[in-house]
Design a protein around this motif. Structure first.
Motif: not given
Length: 195
Positions: A103-128
């Protein structure tokens, strides 16, 4: 390193056949003379270090798993195909599912930072490939999964992929869906490595 391997990433909630699917893809690729390597077991390694997992997942454990995933995929750079048993976005979905579970919020700056970190890797995948939870499929009795958390992870995986507009293949637990995913993965890999 003289080449960039083709990367196939799988993600989805626990006990939905991710590892088995990747093992089958790996066997098919090797049958075509393609070298492949798999990453994985980061949840177990995190637990050995005392990091929380599953519904106790934190921003620290999430960041560690994302970092280990990135490093492991790079370490396998000498193969033709990297098979990521849990692509980087998987850890983020497990974390946001844990937040919702408690029941905790997941729109925090920490979640956004982790989301940005993950997004840097997305282009490396040829298939998900994203597995879809089948609540009627049997679960290994040795595991004590919380069914509500398991369903939340499934929801967050697919929600995250849609929000990030990441092209992906959804795979169910039935043989037709599994075999289709394997065929698609092998065809994409063969094309990418020029075999």
């Amino acid at each position: 390193m003289t080449h960039t391997p083709f990367r196939i990433g799988v993600l989805g909630t626990h006990s939905t056949g991710k590892t088995t699917l990747l093992k089958r893809i790996e066997m098919e690729l090797r049958g075509h003379g393609i070298t492949a390597g798999r990453t994985g077991n980061f949840g177990r390694k995190a637990a050995e270090l005392g990091l929380p997992k599953m519904q106790r997942h934190t921003e620290t454990s999430t960041e560690w798993i994302i970092g280990r995933t990135i490093a492991s995929e790079i370490e396998l750079g000498a193969v033709d195909v990297v098979l990521a048993d849990r692509a980087v976005h998987d850890a983020l979905a497990y974390y946001t599912a844990a937040l919702e579970f408690h029941g905790k919020p997941f729109d925090s700056a920490e979640v956004e930072r982790l989301r940005l970190l993950a997004s840097t890797q997305a282009p490396k995948y040829g298939l998900l490939i994203a597995t879809r939870l089948d609540p009627d499929a049997p679960v290994n009795k040795q595991h004590t999964y919380d069914p509500r958390y398991r369903a939340l992870v499934d929801k967050h995986v697919h929600q995250l992929l849609e929000e990030e507009q990441l092209e992906h293949l959804v795979v169910g637990s039935d043989a037709t869906s599994q075999n289709g995913a394997i065929q698609t993965a092998v065809e994409n890999a063969l094309k990418a490595v020029g075999a």
